[in-house]
Scaffold this motif. Structure first.
Motif, PDB file in Angstrom:
ATOM      1  N   GLY A 216       0.787  -1.219   0.000  1.00 12.79           N
ATOM      2  CA  GLY A 216       0.000   0.000   0.000  1.00 12.79           C
ATOM      3  C   GLY A 216       0.824   1.277   0.000  1.00 12.79           C
ATOM      4  N   LEU A 217       2.054   1.212   0.483  1.00 14.55           N
ATOM      5  CA  LEU A 217       2.857   2.419   0.641  1.00 14.55           C
ATOM      6  C   LEU A 217       3.949   2.580  -0.412  1.00 14.55           C
ATOM      7  CD1 LEU A 217       3.239   2.383   4.533  1.00 14.55           C
ATOM      8  CD2 LEU A 217       1.918   4.017   3.178  1.00 14.55           C
ATOM      9  N   LEU A 218       4.137   1.604  -1.286  1.00 13.95           N
ATOM     10  CA  LEU A 218       5.249   1.660  -2.238  1.00 13.95           C
ATOM     11  C   LEU A 218       5.175   2.867  -3.164  1.00 13.95           C
ATOM     12  CD1 LEU A 218       5.707  -2.086  -3.212  1.00 13.95           C
ATOM     13  CD2 LEU A 218       7.511  -0.572  -2.397  1.00 13.95           C
ATOM     14  N   LEU A 219       4.002   3.115  -3.731  1.00 17.00           N
ATOM     15  CA  LEU A 219       3.882   4.212  -4.694  1.00 17.00           C
ATOM     16  C   LEU A 219       4.148   5.556  -4.011  1.00 17.00           C
ATOM     17  CD1 LEU A 219       3.257   4.671  -7.666  1.00 17.00           C
ATOM     18  CD2 LEU A 219       0.857   4.974  -7.046  1.00 17.00           C
ATOM     19  N   LEU A 220       3.566   5.745  -2.831  1.00 18.07           N
ATOM     20  CA  LEU A 220       3.791   6.985  -2.077  1.00 18.07           C
ATOM     21  C   LEU A 220       5.256   7.122  -1.689  1.00 18.07           C
ATOM     22  CD1 LEU A 220       2.808   9.498  -0.593  1.00 18.07           C
ATOM     23  CD2 LEU A 220       2.207   8.022   1.345  1.00 18.07           C
ATOM     24  N   ALA A 221       5.869   6.029  -1.248  1.00 26.38           N
ATOM     25  CA  ALA A 221       7.275   6.073  -0.838  1.00 26.38           C
ATOM     26  C   ALA A 221       8.176   6.422  -2.014  1.00 26.38           C
ATOM     27  CB  ALA A 221       7.685   4.734  -0.223  1.00 26.38           C
ATOM     28  N   GLY A 222       7.869   5.871  -3.178  1.00 24.32           N
ATOM     29  CA  GLY A 222       8.672   6.185  -4.347  1.00 24.32           C
ATOM     30  C   GLY A 222       8.624   7.658  -4.699  1.00 24.32           C
ATOM     31  N   ARG A 223       7.438   8.263  -4.633  1.00 24.65           N
ATOM     32  CA  ARG A 223       7.317   9.679  -4.945  1.00 24.65           C
ATOM     33  C   ARG A 223       7.983  10.544  -3.871  1.00 24.65           C
ATOM     34  NH1 ARG A 223       7.930  12.898  -8.895  1.00 24.65           N
ATOM     35  NH2 ARG A 223       6.550  14.727  -8.962  1.00 24.65           N
ATOM     36  N   LEU A 224       7.847  10.135  -2.604  1.00 22.69           N
ATOM     37  CA  LEU A 224       8.521  10.880  -1.537  1.00 22.69           C
ATOM     38  C   LEU A 224      10.032  10.851  -1.724  1.00 22.69           C
ATOM     39  CD1 LEU A 224       6.456   9.912   1.631  1.00 22.69           C
ATOM     40  CD2 LEU A 224       6.486  12.115   0.443  1.00 22.69           C
ATOM     41  N   GLY A 225      10.550   9.754  -2.274  1.00 24.67           N
ATOM     42  CA  GLY A 225      11.971   9.696  -2.574  1.00 24.67           C
ATOM     43  C   GLY A 225      12.379  10.761  -3.575  1.00 24.67           C
ATOM     44  N   ASP A 226      11.535  10.994  -4.603  1.00 22.17           N
ATOM     45  CA  ASP A 226      11.813  12.063  -5.561  1.00 22.17           C
ATOM     46  C   ASP A 226      11.774  13.431  -4.895  1.00 22.17           C
ATOM     47  OD1 ASP A 226      12.065  10.287  -7.717  1.00 22.17           O
ATOM     48  OD2 ASP A 226       9.920  10.373  -8.172  1.00 22.17           O
ATOM     49  N   LEU A 227      10.836  13.612  -3.969  1.00 20.33           N
ATOM     50  CA  LEU A 227      10.619  14.930  -3.374  1.00 20.33           C
ATOM     51  C   LEU A 227      11.590  15.237  -2.240  1.00 20.33           C
ATOM     52  CD1 LEU A 227       6.703  14.924  -3.235  1.00 20.33           C
ATOM     53  CD2 LEU A 227       8.182  15.828  -5.040  1.00 20.33           C
ATOM     54  N   LEU A 228      11.868  14.243  -1.393  1.00 20.44           N
ATOM     55  CA  LEU A 228      12.690  14.470  -0.203  1.00 20.44           C
ATOM     56  C   LEU A 228      14.141  14.028  -0.373  1.00 20.44           C
ATOM     57  CD1 LEU A 228      10.158  13.273   2.533  1.00 20.44           C
ATOM     58  CD2 LEU A 228      10.594  15.613   1.761  1.00 20.44           C
ATOM     59  N   GLY A 229      14.416  13.242  -1.405  1.00 24.55           N
ATOM     60  CA  GLY A 229      15.745  12.678  -1.596  1.00 24.55           C
ATOM     61  C   GLY A 229      15.695  11.174  -1.424  1.00 24.55           C
ATOM     62  N   ARG A 230      16.216  10.443  -2.411  1.00 23.83           N
ATOM     63  CA  ARG A 230      16.122   8.981  -2.367  1.00 23.83           C
ATOM     64  C   ARG A 230      17.042   8.379  -1.304  1.00 23.83           C
ATOM     65  NH1 ARG A 230      16.784  10.202  -7.988  1.00 23.83           N
ATOM     66  NH2 ARG A 230      14.727  10.786  -8.738  1.00 23.83           N
ATOM     67  N   ARG A 231      18.222   8.950  -1.129  1.00 18.99           N
ATOM     68  CA  ARG A 231      19.134   8.445  -0.095  1.00 18.99           C
ATOM     69  C   ARG A 231      18.492   8.576   1.282  1.00 18.99           C
ATOM     70  NH1 ARG A 231      22.846  10.807   3.359  1.00 18.99           N
ATOM     71  NH2 ARG A 231      24.747   9.583   3.835  1.00 18.99           N
ATOM     72  N   ARG A 232      17.912   9.716   1.558  1.00 15.82           N
ATOM     73  CA  ARG A 232      17.271   9.952   2.856  1.00 15.82           C
ATOM     74  C   ARG A 232      16.111   8.981   3.066  1.00 15.82           C
ATOM     75  NH1 ARG A 232      15.044  15.884   3.660  1.00 15.82           N
ATOM     76  NH2 ARG A 232      17.280  16.281   3.368  1.00 15.82           N
ATOM     77  N   THR A 233      15.312   8.765   2.021  1.00 19.68           N
ATOM     78  CA  THR A 233      14.173   7.858   2.122  1.00 19.68           C
ATOM     79  C   THR A 233      14.639   6.429   2.349  1.00 19.68           C
ATOM     80  OG1 THR A 233      12.911   9.310   0.645  1.00 19.68           O
ATOM     81  CG2 THR A 233      12.081   7.064   0.955  1.00 19.68           C
ATOM     82  N   PHE A 234      15.683   6.007   1.631  1.00 18.50           N
ATOM     83  CA  PHE A 234      16.222   4.654   1.783  1.00 18.50           C
ATOM     84  C   PHE A 234      16.724   4.417   3.202  1.00 18.50           C
ATOM     85  CE2 PHE A 234      19.834   1.709   1.639  1.00 18.50           C
ATOM     86  CZ  PHE A 234      19.241   0.595   1.064  1.00 18.50           C
ATOM     87  N   LEU A 235      17.521   5.362   3.724  1.00 18.23           N
ATOM     88  CA  LEU A 235      18.073   5.200   5.068  1.00 18.23           C
ATOM     89  C   LEU A 235      16.975   5.198   6.133  1.00 18.23           C
ATOM     90  CD1 LEU A 235      21.219   7.528   4.836  1.00 18.23           C
ATOM     91  CD2 LEU A 235      21.159   5.023   4.793  1.00 18.23           C
TER      92      LEU A 235
ATOM     93  N   GLY B  50      -6.468   3.447  -1.097  1.00 16.24           N
ATOM     94  CA  GLY B  50      -6.946   2.565  -2.161  1.00 16.24           C
ATOM     95  C   GLY B  50      -6.088   1.327  -2.309  1.00 16.24           C
ATOM     96  N   LEU B  51      -4.750   1.508  -2.301  1.00 20.86           N
ATOM     97  CA  LEU B  51      -3.865   0.361  -2.452  1.00 20.86           C
ATOM     98  C   LEU B  51      -3.917  -0.556  -1.237  1.00 20.86           C
ATOM     99  CD1 LEU B  51      -0.750   2.030  -4.119  1.00 20.86           C
ATOM    100  CD2 LEU B  51      -2.264   0.323  -5.138  1.00 20.86           C
ATOM    101  N   MET B  52      -3.931   0.022  -0.039  1.00 17.95           N
ATOM    102  CA  MET B  52      -4.003  -0.815   1.172  1.00 17.95           C
ATOM    103  C   MET B  52      -5.294  -1.617   1.205  1.00 17.95           C
ATOM    104  SD  MET B  52      -2.366   1.193   4.413  1.00 17.95           S
ATOM    105  CE  MET B  52      -0.588   1.185   4.664  1.00 17.95           C
ATOM    106  N   LEU B  53      -6.414  -0.960   0.874  1.00 19.58           N
ATOM    107  CA  LEU B  53      -7.690  -1.663   0.873  1.00 19.58           C
ATOM    108  C   LEU B  53      -7.725  -2.718  -0.221  1.00 19.58           C
ATOM    109  CD1 LEU B  53     -10.518  -1.952   2.051  1.00 19.58           C
ATOM    110  CD2 LEU B  53     -11.287  -0.136   0.508  1.00 19.58           C
ATOM    111  N   GLY B  54      -7.135  -2.402  -1.373  1.00 19.69           N
ATOM    112  CA  GLY B  54      -7.103  -3.373  -2.465  1.00 19.69           C
ATOM    113  C   GLY B  54      -6.304  -4.610  -2.108  1.00 19.69           C
ATOM    114  N   VAL B  55      -5.105  -4.413  -1.533  1.00 16.92           N
ATOM    115  CA  VAL B  55      -4.283  -5.553  -1.142  1.00 16.92           C
ATOM    116  C   VAL B  55      -4.970  -6.353  -0.034  1.00 16.92           C
ATOM    117  CG1 VAL B  55      -2.074  -6.255  -0.150  1.00 16.92           C
ATOM    118  CG2 VAL B  55      -2.143  -4.418  -1.844  1.00 16.92           C
ATOM    119  N   THR B  56      -5.580  -5.642   0.935  1.00 15.69           N
ATOM    120  CA  THR B  56      -6.311  -6.334   2.005  1.00 15.69           C
ATOM    121  C   THR B  56      -7.445  -7.181   1.440  1.00 15.69           C
ATOM    122  OG1 THR B  56      -5.821  -4.521   3.542  1.00 15.69           O
ATOM    123  CG2 THR B  56      -7.608  -6.000   4.143  1.00 15.69           C
ATOM    124  N   THR B  57      -8.184  -6.634   0.482  1.00 16.29           N
ATOM    125  CA  THR B  57      -9.283  -7.375  -0.139  1.00 16.29           C
ATOM    126  C   THR B  57      -8.780  -8.642  -0.806  1.00 16.29           C
ATOM    127  OG1 THR B  57     -10.480  -5.305  -0.533  1.00 16.29           O
ATOM    128  CG2 THR B  57     -11.153  -7.221  -1.826  1.00 16.29           C
TER     129      THR B  57
END
Length: 454
Positions: A47-66, A196-203
């Motif tokens: 559920g969080l992969l898509l959001l996390a990927g975009r946050l990596g673009d916005l906040l910095g991928r190294r920071r998000t990874f760590l 939407g993604l969390m509910l979809g995966v849960t379903t």
């Protein structure tokens, strides 16, 4: 260092599988509650992969990874010291969130760290091998640790690895500057897509137990679709979208992600079903089950760590991917004929070799296609999208194929013969999923001009 972090996260998706009976006996899980030891991780992760990927673009991928790696490591320790079912399930949710943050940006970092085509292909091959082989290694490791030590160590083993990986990654990975939240801080959109993604995966993961046509399943599926549709509509209208819809104009990106959902559904479905078949029908123990599927990991390693990339550069990605999918379908078709008293060398090994060769060709190729049109600004997003396709496909494949196997086994009666009959039908459905991925590839992806290697 990126691969070390990925390996930890991928291992945790499967290492716990063979430890579930021990966890249930020790903590007193109910049968339905035990499923959430796996599902809690899958729901948060997918559920969080898509959001996390975009946050990596916005906040910095190294920071998000760590940050993701730190959360994952801390949650692993919490899992190992959980004293009741509720604490373990909550810790698994947090672990899935950390895993999503770390893994969502890995491919995006590979794209920016290795701009040359040949280097990028080799790097993607290594990451793909770690991801695919790590799942098999998890089965082996989980069985050995559970039998030799205790189920808690399948989680606690992440602590020293995570601490070392964090310290090393902080020194090795180059710093990067994100675009800033103002470039795409669409908070309502983030809420819609995550819900939407969390509910979809849960379903998907709960549907086998509740019934695919039950009111609860259909209602939650409809709500998940509405949430995701609302997200798409919002992205088309806001000035600074979380997910710029232009990314889907690329046939390579759209076709690769569509085919990947079907391919991963077949591949992870095989992994889940084969573990059950080997233990429930052939009577293998946890450790022997893990070692039995090692030929698949070996095949993936041999082909993904170089040959797949060279073949794609010489003949084009499309024919290499079509060949890999055809081999996957053939391997599943062989498994669909397994007898109840199957012999490993005669009945199982040929199918495993076909699956290893098919996955070794298809996985790095389809991953490279999914990232092929990613720009510097959207690399994290494309990485998160590719990982989301994998997780949705995996959840769908495991749920559907497990339900098919159970329904057919119940119709045949009881005993090993009935179980074997159920697994044969499920493997046939998995072959159909691989064929469907092949059809999507053939229809959507365009042949590209290629150059001969010197």
């Amino acid at each position: 260092m990126l691969c070390t972090g990925m390996l930890m996260i991928i291992l945790d998706g499967t290492i716990v599988t063979v430890a579930l009976p021990s966890i249930q006996a020790d903590l007193g899980f109910s049968a339905s509650g035990l499923a959430w030891v796996v599902n809690g991780y899958l729901v948060a992760f997918g559920g969080l992969l898509l959001l996390a990927g975009r946050l990596g673009d916005l906040l910095g991928r190294r920071r998000t990874f760590l940050a993701g790696l730190a959360v994952f490591t801390a949650a692993s320790i919490a899992c190992g010291f959980s004293m009741n079912p509720a604490l373990l399930v909550v810790a698994r949710f947090v672990q899935g969130a950390g895993g999503a943050a770390a893994s969502a940006v890995v491919l995006g970092m590979v794209v920016t760290l290795f701009p040359a085509a040949a280097e990028r292909a080799r790097a993607i091959g290594v990451v793909t091998f770690v991801g695919a082989a790590g799942a098999s290694i998890g089965l082996v490791t989980g069985g050995v640790i559970t039998e030799a030590l205790d189920w808690r160590w399948v989680f606690l083993i992440n602590a020293p690895i995570g601490v070392v990986a964090l310290a090393a990654a902080a020194r090795v990975l180059p710093r990067d500057r994100g675009l800033g939240l103002a470039a795409g801080a669409d908070v309502p959109g983030a809420g819609l897509v995550t819900a939407g993604l969390m509910l979809g995966v849960t379903t998907i993961v709960q549907a086998p137990g509740q019934g695919w046509t039950s009111a609860r399943t259909l209602g939650s599926a409809a709500l998940a679709v509405l949430l995701l549709a609302g997200f798409v509509l919002r992205q088309a209208r806001v000035a600074r979208p979380l997910l710029p819809l232009r990314i889907f104009r690329s046939r390579a990106v759209s076709g690769a992600n569509g085919a990947q959902v079907l391919m991963v559904a077949a591949a992870l479905g095989f992994q889940f079903l084969s573990a059950l078949y080997l233990q429930q029908v052939l009577g293998y123990g946890p450790a022997r089950t893990g070692f039995a599927v090692v030929p698949v990991a070996v095949g993936i390693g041999i082909l993904s760590l170089g040959p797949a990339g060279r073949l794609a550069r010489r003949y084009g990605s499309r024919p290499v991917l079509l060949t890999g999918l055809a081999l996957l379908a053939a391997g599943m078709a062989v498994l669909a004929r397994l007898p109840v008293d199957a012999r490993y060398a005669v009945d199982l090994l040929p199918a495993l070799l076909l699956l290893g060769a098919g996955a070794g060709l298809a996985l790095p190729t389809i991953t490279a296609l999914a990232m092929s049109d990613a720009t510097e600004a959207d690399a994290g997003l494309a990485s998160g999208l590719a990982n989301t396709s994998q997780q949705v496909g995996g959840a769908l494949g495991i749920s559907v194929l497990a339900a098919v196997a159970a329904a057919r086994a119940d119709a045949l009666g009881t005993g090993a013969a009935a179980l074997a009959g159920g697994f044969r039908v499920a493997f046939a459905v998995a072959a159909g999923l691989a064929v469907a991925a092949l059809v999507v590839t053939a229809l959507v992806l365009r042949p590209a001009p290629v150059r001969a290697e010197a």
